[in-house]
Design a protein around this motif. Structure first.
Motif, mmCIF file in Angstrom:
data_model
loop_
_atom_site.group_PDB
_atom_site.id
_atom_site.type_symbol
_atom_site.label_atom_id
_atom_site.label_comp_id
_atom_site.label_asym_id
_atom_site.label_seq_id
_atom_site.Cartn_x
_atom_site.Cartn_y
_atom_site.Cartn_z
ATOM 1 N N VAL A 1 0.842 -1.198 0.000
ATOM 2 C CA VAL A 1 0.000 0.000 0.000
ATOM 3 C C VAL A 1 0.877 1.246 0.000
ATOM 4 C CG1 VAL A 1 -1.818 1.263 1.210
ATOM 5 C CG2 VAL A 1 -1.840 -1.247 1.197
ATOM 6 N N ALA A 2 1.940 1.212 0.771
ATOM 7 C CA ALA A 2 2.869 2.346 0.811
ATOM 8 C C ALA A 2 3.445 2.631 -0.569
ATOM 9 C CB ALA A 2 3.990 2.059 1.809
ATOM 10 N N GLU A 3 3.827 1.589 -1.286
ATOM 11 C CA GLU A 3 4.410 1.773 -2.622
ATOM 12 C C GLU A 3 3.380 2.365 -3.584
ATOM 13 O OE1 GLU A 3 7.049 -0.671 -5.937
ATOM 14 O OE2 GLU A 3 5.959 -1.788 -4.384
ATOM 15 N N ALA A 4 2.144 1.845 -3.541
ATOM 16 C CA ALA A 4 1.095 2.368 -4.418
ATOM 17 C C ALA A 4 0.773 3.818 -4.082
ATOM 18 C CB ALA A 4 -0.157 1.497 -4.300
ATOM 19 N N ALA A 5 0.783 4.147 -2.792
ATOM 20 C CA ALA A 5 0.511 5.520 -2.370
ATOM 21 C C ALA A 5 1.604 6.463 -2.855
ATOM 22 C CB ALA A 5 0.391 5.582 -0.848
ATOM 23 N N TYR A 6 2.847 6.014 -2.773
ATOM 24 C CA TYR A 6 3.975 6.819 -3.275
ATOM 25 C C TYR A 6 3.795 7.103 -4.764
ATOM 26 C CZ TYR A 6 8.704 7.787 -4.944
ATOM 27 O OH TYR A 6 9.795 8.341 -5.566
ATOM 28 N N LYS A 7 3.444 6.089 -5.522
ATOM 29 C CA LYS A 7 3.255 6.267 -6.965
ATOM 30 C C LYS A 7 2.075 7.190 -7.274
ATOM 31 C CE LYS A 7 5.355 1.843 -8.224
ATOM 32 N NZ LYS A 7 5.119 0.460 -8.732
ATOM 33 N N ALA A 8 1.092 7.241 -6.361
ATOM 34 C CA ALA A 8 -0.069 8.116 -6.551
ATOM 35 C C ALA A 8 0.209 9.554 -6.150
ATOM 36 C CB ALA A 8 -1.256 7.579 -5.758
ATOM 37 N N GLY A 9 1.325 9.769 -5.407
ATOM 38 C CA GLY A 9 1.683 11.134 -5.038
ATOM 39 C C GLY A 9 1.892 11.397 -3.565
ATOM 40 N N ALA A 10 1.865 10.363 -2.733
ATOM 41 C CA ALA A 10 2.063 10.560 -1.296
ATOM 42 C C ALA A 10 3.521 10.865 -0.979
ATOM 43 C CB ALA A 10 1.616 9.322 -0.516
ATOM 44 N N ASP A 11 3.727 11.637 0.096
ATOM 45 C CA ASP A 11 5.056 12.062 0.523
ATOM 46 C C ASP A 11 5.541 11.350 1.785
ATOM 47 O OD1 ASP A 11 5.012 14.391 -1.363
ATOM 48 O OD2 ASP A 11 3.420 15.061 -0.018
ATOM 49 N N MET B 1 9.038 -2.654 4.901
ATOM 50 C CA MET B 1 8.506 -1.290 4.956
ATOM 51 C C MET B 1 9.627 -0.261 5.083
ATOM 52 S SD MET B 1 5.876 0.715 4.822
ATOM 53 C CE MET B 1 4.249 0.347 5.510
ATOM 54 N N ALA B 2 10.553 -0.467 5.999
ATOM 55 C CA ALA B 2 11.624 0.516 6.207
ATOM 56 C C ALA B 2 12.493 0.655 4.968
ATOM 57 C CB ALA B 2 12.467 0.133 7.419
ATOM 58 N N SER B 3 12.828 -0.454 4.331
ATOM 59 C CA SER B 3 13.682 -0.377 3.141
ATOM 60 C C SER B 3 12.961 0.317 1.996
ATOM 61 C CB SER B 3 14.138 -1.776 2.724
ATOM 62 O OG SER B 3 13.034 -2.611 2.442
ATOM 63 N N LEU B 4 11.656 0.116 1.861
ATOM 64 C CA LEU B 4 10.886 0.806 0.827
ATOM 65 C C LEU B 4 10.927 2.318 1.045
ATOM 66 C CD1 LEU B 4 8.777 0.869 -1.524
ATOM 67 C CD2 LEU B 4 7.028 0.788 0.264
ATOM 68 N N ILE B 5 10.721 2.732 2.284
ATOM 69 C CA ILE B 5 10.736 4.165 2.595
ATOM 70 C C ILE B 5 12.111 4.751 2.313
ATOM 71 C CG2 ILE B 5 10.515 5.852 4.473
ATOM 72 C CD1 ILE B 5 8.393 3.908 5.683
ATOM 73 N N ALA B 6 13.157 4.027 2.679
ATOM 74 C CA ALA B 6 14.516 4.505 2.414
ATOM 75 C C ALA B 6 14.765 4.654 0.917
ATOM 76 C CB ALA B 6 15.533 3.550 3.033
ATOM 77 N N GLU B 7 14.319 3.680 0.143
ATOM 78 C CA GLU B 7 14.550 3.698 -1.303
ATOM 79 C C GLU B 7 13.812 4.838 -1.992
ATOM 80 O OE1 GLU B 7 13.329 -0.151 -2.519
ATOM 81 O OE2 GLU B 7 14.991 -1.177 -1.477
ATOM 82 N N THR B 8 12.606 5.148 -1.530
ATOM 83 C CA THR B 8 11.810 6.197 -2.168
ATOM 84 C C THR B 8 12.182 7.589 -1.674
ATOM 85 O OG1 THR B 8 10.079 5.996 -0.480
ATOM 86 C CG2 THR B 8 9.834 4.654 -2.488
ATOM 87 N N GLY B 9 12.836 7.675 -0.512
ATOM 88 C CA GLY B 9 13.157 8.975 0.061
ATOM 89 C C GLY B 9 11.988 9.637 0.756
ATOM 90 N N MET B 10 10.929 8.879 1.007
ATOM 91 C CA MET B 10 9.762 9.430 1.694
ATOM 92 C C MET B 10 10.081 9.722 3.152
ATOM 93 S SD MET B 10 6.839 6.839 0.257
ATOM 94 C CE MET B 10 5.411 7.873 0.554
ATOM 95 N N SER B 11 9.253 10.557 3.781
ATOM 96 C CA SER B 11 9.301 10.732 5.228
ATOM 97 C C SER B 11 8.421 9.662 5.874
ATOM 98 C CB SER B 11 8.817 12.130 5.619
ATOM 99 O OG SER B 11 9.715 13.123 5.141
ATOM 100 N N VAL B 12 8.560 9.517 7.196
ATOM 101 C CA VAL B 12 7.804 8.479 7.890
ATOM 102 C C VAL B 12 7.397 8.964 9.277
ATOM 103 C CG1 VAL B 12 9.892 7.377 8.831
ATOM 104 C CG2 VAL B 12 7.788 6.035 8.598
ATOM 105 N N VAL B 13 6.189 8.577 9.677
ATOM 106 C CA VAL B 13 5.734 8.741 11.056
ATOM 107 C C VAL B 13 5.756 7.357 11.688
ATOM 108 C CG1 VAL B 13 3.887 9.491 12.598
ATOM 109 C CG2 VAL B 13 4.229 10.666 10.405
ATOM 110 N N ILE B 14 6.596 7.194 12.713
ATOM 111 C CA ILE B 14 6.698 5.923 13.423
ATOM 112 C C ILE B 14 5.820 6.019 14.666
ATOM 113 C CG2 ILE B 14 8.238 4.312 14.593
ATOM 114 C CD1 ILE B 14 10.530 5.452 12.906
ATOM 115 N N THR B 15 4.813 5.161 14.734
ATOM 116 C CA THR B 15 3.825 5.232 15.805
ATOM 117 C C THR B 15 3.947 4.034 16.741
ATOM 118 O OG1 THR B 15 2.312 6.392 14.331
ATOM 119 C CG2 THR B 15 1.344 5.403 16.284
ATOM 120 N N HIS B 16 3.724 4.294 18.032
ATOM 121 C CA HIS B 16 3.732 3.207 19.005
ATOM 122 C C HIS B 16 2.372 2.524 19.083
ATOM 123 C CE1 HIS B 16 2.906 1.354 22.925
ATOM 124 N NE2 HIS B 16 4.160 0.935 22.839
#
Length: 289
Positions: free
Chosen positions: A113-123, A136-151
């Motif tokens: 879902v994260a990858e599809a969202a990135y392709k749709a325009g998510a940051d 998940m972490a490696s995908l975010i690193a590869e795309t250069g996106m920001s991330v909110v890490i939640t407990h």
């Protein structure tokens, strides 16, 4: 309770197409849900056009960041595949991106879902599972996106009966610190990381109120803190009101203001207009602006 001014990692940071100075500014994130069962959200809709209109209204009301979700966190829901979640969020993200340069995040814990969202325009990926899903972490690193890490203890859809903590603040802080270290180890740059203590996510009202009072201990980690208190059970129970009550708007503003007083720098809300006014007032009182 004294005001806490956190020493932030990269206080001036670019998120998507926007730049924020988080040492001087509180960012208001508007919630856009395309779900049938988000019990906190009076604006939820399964219609993509209606969700996009919710986003447009949030932007008019002053939101600088929009959080698009297609799956509720709650455990009492039927199974939802990654493909179904993509069908819910991707058209909404694409529709918002065509109209605005605002920051867009997707509330998901699934890498596909994260990858599809990135392709749709998510940051940004807003992950209530704390980057525990493989890849998940490696995908975010590869795309250069920001991330909110939640407990959370169990993550979205998982049953956690009678959540127990010896010290909720230190245990939440330890989790967020460990997950942030893992993110950096996977190649996510520190200036891309936000943290969220997860009010009400596998927590009682007492736990969430304690986190609010002592949020400065979490903000001291240096990563900008996002809080998602809007309309949540701990506010309803503290006020003794029912879901959907008008009093929840005031209660949410009070909780968010207390969190900002203790170092939060992003607030995730349903009532954008009220919280924008409150956060601008808070900036003035705290001498941030």
């Amino acid at each position: 309770m004294q005001v806490y001014y956190p020493k932030l990692i990269a206080p001036v940071r670019r998120v998507g197409r926007r730049e924020f100075d988080l040492s001087r500014h509180i960012v208001v994130m508007g919630i856009v849900n395309r779900t049938p069962n988000s019990g906190l959200d009076p604006n939820r809709s399964m219609e993509a056009d209606a969700a996009i209109k919710t986003a447009e209204r949030a932007l008019r009301d002053g939101a600088e960041w929009l959080d698009v979700g297609g799956r509720a966190f709650r455990s009492d829901q039927p199974p939802l595949s990654g493909a179904e979640e993509i069908d819910r969020v991707a058209p909404v993200i694409k529709g918002i991106r065509e109209k605005s340069d605002a920051v867009i995040s997707v509330d998901t814990h699934l890498p596909e879902v994260a990858e599809a969202a990135y392709k749709a325009g998510a940051d940004v990926i807003n992950d209530t599972n704390g980057l525990r899903a493989p890849g998940m972490a490696s995908l975010i690193a590869e795309t250069g996106m920001s991330v909110v890490i939640t407990h959370s203890i169990g993550g979205p859809g998982e049953v956690v009966a009678r959540p127990h903590y010896e010290n909720v603040v230190s245990e939440v802080a330890d989790f967020l610190r460990q997950r942030a270290d893992t993110a950096v180890g996977c190649g996510i740059r520190p200036e891309k990381i936000f943290i969220d203590p997860g009010h009400d996510l596998n927590k009682t009202t007492e736990h969430s109120n304690t986190i609010t009072r002592r949020l400065g201990e979490i903000a001291a980690m240096g990563y900008p803190v996002l809080v998602a208190c809007s309309n949540k059970h701990f506010i309803r129970e503290s006020l003794g009101v029912a879901p959907g009550s008008e009093a929840l708007k005031a209660g949410t503003i009070a909780a968010n203001t207390a969190c900002v007083y203790q170092g939060a720098r992003v607030v995730r809300v349903h009532d954008v207009a009220g919280n924008v006014a409150a956060m601008r007032a808070a900036e003035s009182v705290l001498g941030l602006g």
